[in-house]
Design an enzyme around this catalytic site. Structure first.
Site, PDB file in Angstrom:
ATOM      1  N   GLY A   9       0.823  -1.215   0.000  1.00  0.00           N
ATOM      2  CA  GLY A   9       0.000   0.000   0.000  1.00  0.00           C
ATOM      3  C   GLY A   9       0.848   1.251   0.000  1.00  0.00           C
ATOM      4  N   ALA A  10       1.831   1.292  -0.917  1.00  0.00           N
ATOM      5  CA  ALA A  10       2.771   2.425  -0.920  1.00  0.00           C
ATOM      6  C   ALA A  10       2.461   3.439  -2.018  1.00  0.00           C
ATOM      7  CB  ALA A  10       4.201   1.917  -1.065  1.00  0.00           C
ATOM      8  N   SER A  11       1.290   3.327  -2.624  1.00  0.00           N
ATOM      9  CA  SER A  11       0.927   4.308  -3.654  1.00  0.00           C
ATOM     10  C   SER A  11       0.502   5.639  -3.046  1.00  0.00           C
ATOM     11  CB  SER A  11      -0.205   3.754  -4.535  1.00  0.00           C
ATOM     12  OG  SER A  11      -1.243   3.228  -3.738  1.00  0.00           O
ATOM     13  N   ARG A  12       0.035   5.578  -1.789  1.00  0.00           N
ATOM     14  CA  ARG A  12      -0.506   6.791  -1.167  1.00  0.00           C
ATOM     15  C   ARG A  12      -0.206   6.784   0.331  1.00  0.00           C
ATOM     16  NH1 ARG A  12      -6.040   6.211  -0.924  1.00  0.00           N
ATOM     17  NH2 ARG A  12      -6.208   4.128  -1.797  1.00  0.00           N
ATOM     18  N   ASN A  87       1.430  -2.581   5.457  1.00  0.00           N
ATOM     19  CA  ASN A  87       0.750  -1.288   5.664  1.00  0.00           C
ATOM     20  C   ASN A  87      -0.621  -1.232   4.981  1.00  0.00           C
ATOM     21  OD1 ASN A  87       0.729   1.876   5.940  1.00  0.00           O
ATOM     22  ND2 ASN A  87       0.520   1.469   3.743  1.00  0.00           N
ATOM     23  N   SER A 139      -3.053   0.317  14.589  1.00  0.00           N
ATOM     24  CA  SER A 139      -3.766   1.583  14.788  1.00  0.00           C
ATOM     25  C   SER A 139      -4.031   1.760  16.275  1.00  0.00           C
ATOM     26  CB  SER A 139      -5.103   1.577  14.045  1.00  0.00           C
ATOM     27  OG  SER A 139      -5.932   2.627  14.519  1.00  0.00           O
ATOM     28  N   TYR A 152     -12.925  -2.427  12.318  1.00  0.00           N
ATOM     29  CA  TYR A 152     -11.555  -1.918  12.157  1.00  0.00           C
ATOM     30  C   TYR A 152     -10.713  -2.218  13.401  1.00  0.00           C
ATOM     31  CZ  TYR A 152      -7.810   1.432  11.028  1.00  0.00           C
ATOM     32  OH  TYR A 152      -6.601   2.026  10.754  1.00  0.00           O
ATOM     33  N   ALA A 154     -11.172  -4.495  15.593  1.00  0.00           N
ATOM     34  CA  ALA A 154     -10.932  -5.944  15.708  1.00  0.00           C
ATOM     35  C   ALA A 154      -9.778  -6.361  14.810  1.00  0.00           C
ATOM     36  CB  ALA A 154     -12.195  -6.711  15.328  1.00  0.00           C
ATOM     37  N   THR A 155      -9.737  -5.794  13.603  1.00  0.00           N
ATOM     38  CA  THR A 155      -8.642  -6.169  12.695  1.00  0.00           C
ATOM     39  C   THR A 155      -7.303  -5.662  13.228  1.00  0.00           C
ATOM     40  OG1 THR A 155      -8.802  -4.219  11.214  1.00  0.00           O
ATOM     41  CG2 THR A 155     -10.162  -6.140  10.665  1.00  0.00           C
TER      42      THR A 155
HETATM   43  P1  NAP Z   1      -4.836   5.287   2.499  1.00  0.00           P
HETATM   44  O1  NAP Z   1      -4.350   6.680   2.350  1.00  0.00           O
HETATM   45  O2  NAP Z   1      -6.267   4.993   2.333  1.00  0.00           O
HETATM   46  O3  NAP Z   1      -3.948   4.342   1.546  1.00  0.00           O
HETATM   47  C1  NAP Z   1      -4.208   2.961   1.538  1.00  0.00           C
HETATM   48  C2  NAP Z   1      -3.132   2.259   0.762  1.00  0.00           C
HETATM   49  O4  NAP Z   1      -3.375   0.841   0.868  1.00  0.00           O
HETATM   50  C3  NAP Z   1      -3.145   2.590  -0.717  1.00  0.00           C
HETATM   51  O5  NAP Z   1      -1.814   2.577  -1.174  1.00  0.00           O
HETATM   52  C4  NAP Z   1      -3.920   1.434  -1.329  1.00  0.00           C
HETATM   53  O6  NAP Z   1      -3.566   1.129  -2.689  1.00  0.00           O
HETATM   54  C5  NAP Z   1      -3.479   0.301  -0.441  1.00  0.00           C
HETATM   55  N1  NAP Z   1      -4.399  -0.830  -0.430  1.00  0.00           N
HETATM   56  C6  NAP Z   1      -5.677  -0.876  -0.019  1.00  0.00           C
HETATM   57  N2  NAP Z   1      -6.192  -2.110  -0.169  1.00  0.00           N
HETATM   58  C7  NAP Z   1      -5.194  -2.869  -0.686  1.00  0.00           C
HETATM   59  C8  NAP Z   1      -5.072  -4.217  -1.058  1.00  0.00           C
HETATM   60  N3  NAP Z   1      -6.100  -5.065  -0.931  1.00  0.00           N
HETATM   61  N4  NAP Z   1      -3.896  -4.661  -1.561  1.00  0.00           N
HETATM   62  C9  NAP Z   1      -2.842  -3.824  -1.696  1.00  0.00           C
HETATM   63  N5  NAP Z   1      -2.894  -2.522  -1.358  1.00  0.00           N
HETATM   64  C10 NAP Z   1      -4.050  -2.053  -0.851  1.00  0.00           C
HETATM   65  O7  NAP Z   1      -4.482   4.741   3.992  1.00  0.00           O
HETATM   66  P2  NAP Z   1      -3.430   5.270   5.063  1.00  0.00           P
HETATM   67  O8  NAP Z   1      -4.099   6.275   5.914  1.00  0.00           O
HETATM   68  O9  NAP Z   1      -2.142   5.594   4.427  1.00  0.00           O
HETATM   69  O10 NAP Z   1      -3.293   3.953   5.973  1.00  0.00           O
HETATM   70  C11 NAP Z   1      -2.225   3.040   5.811  1.00  0.00           C
HETATM   71  C12 NAP Z   1      -2.233   2.088   6.999  1.00  0.00           C
HETATM   72  O11 NAP Z   1      -2.145   2.845   8.220  1.00  0.00           O
HETATM   73  C13 NAP Z   1      -3.489   1.230   7.134  1.00  0.00           C
HETATM   74  O12 NAP Z   1      -3.148  -0.055   7.575  1.00  0.00           O
HETATM   75  C14 NAP Z   1      -4.296   1.962   8.188  1.00  0.00           C
HETATM   76  O13 NAP Z   1      -5.188   1.107   8.851  1.00  0.00           O
HETATM   77  C15 NAP Z   1      -3.195   2.480   9.088  1.00  0.00           C
HETATM   78  N6  NAP Z   1      -3.585   3.620   9.901  1.00  0.00           N
HETATM   79  C16 NAP Z   1      -3.996   4.779   9.328  1.00  0.00           C
HETATM   80  C17 NAP Z   1      -4.366   5.850  10.140  1.00  0.00           C
HETATM   81  C18 NAP Z   1      -4.842   7.167   9.601  1.00  0.00           C
HETATM   82  O14 NAP Z   1      -5.347   7.982  10.406  1.00  0.00           O
HETATM   83  N7  NAP Z   1      -4.707   7.443   8.324  1.00  0.00           N
HETATM   84  C19 NAP Z   1      -4.296   5.710  11.541  1.00  0.00           C
HETATM   85  C20 NAP Z   1      -3.879   4.504  12.073  1.00  0.00           C
HETATM   86  C21 NAP Z   1      -3.515   3.475  11.253  1.00  0.00           C
HETATM   87  P3  NAP Z   1      -4.299   1.832  -3.968  1.00  0.00           P
HETATM   88  O15 NAP Z   1      -3.844   3.260  -3.982  1.00  0.00           O
HETATM   89  O16 NAP Z   1      -3.797   1.074  -5.143  1.00  0.00           O
HETATM   90  O17 NAP Z   1      -5.763   1.700  -3.731  1.00  0.00           O
END
Ligand code: NAP
Length: 244
Positions: A9-12, A87, A139, A152, A154-155
């Site tokens: 998940g490193a695209s964003r 991630n 998280s 969420y 739970a995961t």
């Molecule tokens: P995000 O901006 O929504 O980005 C999600 C990333 O995961 C994207 O690169 C997406 O790829 C990829 N992805 C989603 N489903 C996938 C799959 N089935 N296979 C491969 N890649 C997948 O999320 P984020 O906020 O950066 O969160 C990243 C991690 O941090 C997650 O595990 C999230 O639970 C955790 N987290 C986030 C927060 C927060 O406040 N943002 C807080 C605590 C924990 P595409 O671009 O190709 O869709």
């Protein structure tokens, strides 16, 4: 450096920031994405500024056949794998009474199975080398109750538990496994939160601000360093004091 890191998940968002940070540290980077190829290519292009190699790999981490193909391609392209950052995750908040089955199953598949799929494939390769680092992004919702996050949380609780078990199993093989549990981080994931709720959440954080993806990336970078070479099985909470 001659070392390789795979960030799922490193695209964003957080994954992208981790990819850039580990590239700055000298790692060659395997950039995983699911659907957003253009954004993944942009991450790889930005990584090039650090003079390391970056390649992008499409794989839905919840699908083992796609994960296996990705790891095979990474081995062909880079040889070994030194770091895996699990991630890739999703959130789909709903009150308990509103949870629907497809959403539940998708969250379990990506946030739990996806982590196990990638950890298993990484551990297979790292065990052969007798060394490796796995970091699972959890998280703060794994340790505090947030309404609407039954699924969420739970995961992410599962991520903490699997981190401890993986760490215990893999320590004799020279592989350290730790988790980072961020609080609110300003990424696409938070875009669905209404503005008035954002203000309420910020008010509830002792440091009165959301974290940044770079804050998380800096901790991941530290965990990959020798400074943490005796630490395994731990969950580092990074939340501006939210869980206190
Ligand atoms: P995000 O901006 O929504 O980005 C999600 C990333 O995961 C994207 O690169 C997406 O790829 C990829 N992805 C989603 N489903 C996938 C799959 N089935 N296979 C491969 N890649 C997948 O999320 P984020 O906020 O950066 O969160 C990243 C991690 O941090 C997650 O595990 C999230 O639970 C955790 N987290 C986030 C927060 C927060 O406040 N943002 C807080 C605590 C924990 P595409 O671009 O190709 O869709």
């Amino acid at each position: 450096m001659g070392k390789t890191a795979l960030i799922t998940g490193a695209s964003r968002g957080i994954g992208k920031a981790i990819a850039l940070r580990l590239a700055k540290d000298g790692y060659d980077i395997a950039v995983n994405f699911n659907s957003n190829q253009e954004a993944a290519a942009k991450t790889a292009a930005q990584i090039a500024q650090y003079g390391v190699t970056a390649r992008i790999y499409q794989a839905d981490t919840s699908k083992m056949d796609e994960v296996k193909a990705m790891f095979k391609a990474i081995r062909n392209d880079f040889g070994g794998l030194d770091v895996l950052v699990n991630n890739a995750g999703i959130v789909d908040d709903a009150y308990l009474l509103m949870i629907n089955q497809p959403s539940l199953e998708k969250s379990l598949a990506i946030n739990i199975q996806g982590y196990i799929n990638c950890a298993q494939q990484a551990a297979l390769r790292m065990a052969g080398a007798g060394k490796g680092i796995i970091i699972n992004i959890s998280s703060v919702s794994s340790v505090i109750a947030v309404e609407g996050q039954t699924v969420y949380s739970a995961t992410k609780g599962a991520v903490n538990s699997m981190t401890a078990t993986m760490a215990k199993e893999l320590a004799p093989r020279g592989i350290r496994v730790n988790a980072v549990a961020p609080g609110f981080v300003g990424t696409d994931m938070l875009k669905s939160i209404p503005g008035d709720l954002v203000d309420k959440y910020i008010e509830s954080i002792p440091m009165k601000k959301f974290g940044t993806a770079e804050d998380v990336a800096n901790v991941v970078s530290s965990l990959c360093s020798d400074n943490f070479s005796y630490m395994t099985g731990q969950v580092l909470v990074l939340d501006g004091g939210l869980s206190l």
